[in-house]
Design an enzyme around this catalytic site. Structure first.
Site, short mmCIF file in Angstrom:
data_model
loop_
_atom_site.label_atom_id
_atom_site.label_comp_id
_atom_site.label_asym_id
_atom_site.label_seq_id
_atom_site.Cartn_x
_atom_site.Cartn_y
_atom_site.Cartn_z
N ARG A 58 0.88 -1.23 -0.04
CA ARG A 58 0.02 -0.11 0.00
C ARG A 58 0.82 1.35 0.06
O ARG A 58 1.80 1.27 0.78
CB ARG A 58 -0.72 0.05 1.24
N ARG A 79 4.05 6.51 -2.68
CA ARG A 79 3.91 7.84 -1.81
C ARG A 79 5.44 8.18 -1.66
O ARG A 79 5.76 9.41 -1.41
CB ARG A 79 3.42 7.81 -0.68
N ARG A 86 1.01 13.13 -9.29
CA ARG A 86 -0.23 13.50 -8.49
C ARG A 86 -0.46 15.01 -8.19
O ARG A 86 -1.65 15.37 -7.75
CB ARG A 86 -0.05 12.69 -7.03
N ASP A 105 -7.72 2.69 -4.07
CA ASP A 105 -7.80 2.83 -2.70
C ASP A 105 -8.95 1.92 -2.39
O ASP A 105 -10.13 1.62 -3.01
CB ASP A 105 -8.01 4.14 -2.21
N TYR A 111 -14.51 2.28 8.58
CA TYR A 111 -14.59 3.69 8.14
C TYR A 111 -15.95 4.17 7.98
O TYR A 111 -16.39 5.42 8.42
CB TYR A 111 -13.82 3.64 6.69
O1 CP3 Z 1 0.87 1.28 -3.16
C1 CP3 Z 1 -0.10 1.66 -3.75
O2 CP3 Z 1 -0.20 2.94 -4.14
C2 CP3 Z 1 -1.24 0.60 -3.86
C3 CP3 Z 1 -2.56 1.24 -3.95
C4 CP3 Z 1 -3.09 1.32 -2.59
C5 CP3 Z 1 -3.48 2.55 -2.24
N1 CP3 Z 1 -4.27 2.33 -0.88
C6 CP3 Z 1 -3.32 3.89 -2.52
C7 CP3 Z 1 -3.08 5.07 -1.41
C8 CP3 Z 1 -3.84 0.22 -1.67
C9 CP3 Z 1 -3.57 -1.21 -1.77
C10 CP3 Z 1 -4.44 0.78 -0.85
C11 CP3 Z 1 -5.16 0.26 0.48
C12 CP3 Z 1 -5.66 0.79 1.71
N2 CP3 Z 1 -6.03 2.03 1.66
C13 CP3 Z 1 -5.79 0.17 2.74
C14 CP3 Z 1 -5.40 -1.28 3.08
C15 CP3 Z 1 -4.05 -1.57 3.08
C16 CP3 Z 1 -3.37 -1.19 4.30
O3 CP3 Z 1 -2.36 -0.43 3.93
O4 CP3 Z 1 -3.63 -1.47 5.34
C17 CP3 Z 1 -6.00 1.04 3.52
C18 CP3 Z 1 -6.46 0.94 5.08
C19 CP3 Z 1 -6.41 2.47 2.92
C20 CP3 Z 1 -7.13 3.58 3.37
C21 CP3 Z 1 -6.17 4.76 3.33
N3 CP3 Z 1 -6.08 5.54 2.09
C22 CP3 Z 1 -5.28 5.31 4.31
C23 CP3 Z 1 -5.07 4.99 5.79
C24 CP3 Z 1 -4.46 6.17 3.49
C25 CP3 Z 1 -3.38 7.09 4.09
C26 CP3 Z 1 -3.78 8.47 4.49
C27 CP3 Z 1 -2.47 9.01 4.73
O5 CP3 Z 1 -2.27 10.27 3.72
O6 CP3 Z 1 -1.56 8.83 5.55
C28 CP3 Z 1 -5.08 6.36 2.24
C29 CP3 Z 1 -4.61 7.30 0.98
C30 CP3 Z 1 -4.00 6.44 0.04
N4 CP3 Z 1 -4.06 5.36 -0.70
C31 CP3 Z 1 -2.46 7.01 -0.64
C32 CP3 Z 1 -2.34 6.23 -1.39
C33 CP3 Z 1 -1.20 6.28 -2.49
C34 CP3 Z 1 -1.75 8.39 -0.24
C35 CP3 Z 1 -2.30 9.31 -1.12
C36 CP3 Z 1 -1.36 10.64 -0.90
O7 CP3 Z 1 -1.23 11.39 -0.08
O8 CP3 Z 1 -0.76 10.55 -2.17
#
Ligand code: CP3
Length: 320
Positions: free
Chosen positions: A2, A6, A15, A51, A126
């Site tokens: 995940r 970033r 992005r 996501d 969520y």
């Molecule tokens: O590596 C990848 O980019 C794969 C794609 C991916 C994302 N989210 C992109 C993302 C995957 C597989 C996920 C899964 C996801 N999203 C989970 C399950 C896996 C895990 O890690 O436990 C969960 C719980 C989420 C919910 C979520 N979305 C969180 C907790 C966050 C982070 C918030 C933060 O800024 O700290 C996101 C946002 C997110 N999803 C980002 C990405 C690349 C960051 C967005 C950014 O700021 O660029």
């Protein structure tokens, strides 16, 4: 893993000016971002850029991903009447996913593409809390206080998740991963009674495609056996349980994924190698192993540390 992207400057560049969920709906951006870690690190598989809340947005829920926070839901789901807002997902709701996967499988050549979805419990957390939560108190209040409403909520989420995974497999994903990131908050009996039926429904719904199904969680040491039983072919393990012990818990008929602590990547290279070797050695007991981090790449990780880790794992496993 995940949010791998970033940590990459090329990710932050493409992005720029585009919100997270909007990026997920743009096949050109999805394709570019999914390919970035493959190009840079030479990993053996790509993880589809999306996501876990994308299918919920696609059925019309008012939610957003706030940078540094995570998914935030405008009107949380807490009553029976709220369930009506969780309508079934149709493939047309996520036509951009089909389009992006079509583009990606062309670009990836032989590199496998892993599709994914959020598991019913983690999505429910969520939706019920309205955002990220440390203790999941409202979620647990609903689970313990109104088991029938809870079961109906998870069942609807299971159908949405299954439909979302089917779209990805039919478009060309070669494996799927179910992310139950926060289910480690539950005791085994509660998991078995209140969560496993919904997760099992998701795995059953995609079993006939024959693609490998990965079941991921964090802090799930006590749940590993049940998470395998839910229908996974591969069980994800975080760094708290050594893989040799995880194999005893999961059984000899399932592969494991994991489990380097993502924080190890901040240590000097020799330490990273030593810890990675421990993971590879411990995995010898398992019938199959997908080397991975135990959770997502931390945003401040130095990209070169990841590239060196991939190289080290390749060298070490090829020599065996
Ligand atoms: O590596 C990848 O980019 C794969 C794609 C991916 C994302 N989210 C992109 C993302 C995957 C597989 C996920 C899964 C996801 N999203 C989970 C399950 C896996 C895990 O890690 O436990 C969960 C719980 C989420 C919910 C979520 N979305 C969180 C907790 C966050 C982070 C918030 C933060 O800024 O700290 C996101 C946002 C997110 N999803 C980002 C990405 C690349 C960051 C967005 C950014 O700021 O660029």
């Amino acid at each position: 893993m995940r949010q791998a992207g970033r940590s990459l400057p090329e990710y932050r560049k493409v992005r720029e000016g585009t919100a997270m969920l909007e990026s997920c709906m743009r096949p050109d951006l999805v394709t570019e971002i999914t390919l970035q870690p493959v190009r840079r690190h030479g990993v053996d598989a790509a993880i589809y850029f999306s996501d876990i809340v994308v299918p919920l947005k696609a059925i019309g829920l008012d939610l957003d991903i706030k940078p540094g926070v995570g998914p935030v839901v405008a009107e949380p789901i807490r009553t029976r009447a709220d369930l009506d807002r969780l309508r079934p997902l149709e493939p047309d709701d996520v036509s951009y996913v089909t389009e992006a996967i079509g583009m990606l499988t062309g670009e990836l050549g032989g590199t496998p593409l892993i599709g994914f979805a959020g598991a019913p419990f983690t999505l429910a957390s969520y939706l019920v809390e309205g955002g990220p939560s440390r203790n999941h108190e409202r979620t647990k209040a609903l689970m313990y206080g109104d088991p029938q409403l809870w079961a109906d909520l998870l069942d609807r989420l299971a159908d949405i998740t299954a439909a979302f995974l089917r779209v990805q497999i039919e478009a060309g994903a070669s494996a799927v991963q179910l992310f139950d990131s926060w289910v480690g908050a539950l005791a085994p009996e509660d998991y078995r009674r209140s969560v496993m039926p919904a997760s099992a429904k998701v795995f059953d719904a995609v079993a006939s495609y024959g693609v490998p199904r990965i079941h991921f969680g964090v802090g799930t040491g006590e749940l590993l056996g049940l998470m395998g039983e839910a229908g996974a072919d591969v069980v994800g393990v975080d760094w708290r349980v050594p893989l040799a012990e995880a194999t005893r818990r999961v059984g000899a008929d399932k592969a494991l994924q994991g489990n380097l602590d993502p924080a190890v990547l901040f240590a000097p290279e020799q330490a990273v190698r030593a810890k990675a070797r421990e993971v590879l050695d411990s995995a010898k007991a398992a019938p199959g192993h997908v080397f991975n981090l135990g959770h997502g790449v931390l945003p401040n990780t130095e990209p070169d540390a990841l590239t060196r880790l991939v190289e080290f794992v390749h060298q070490t496993t090829e020599a065996r």
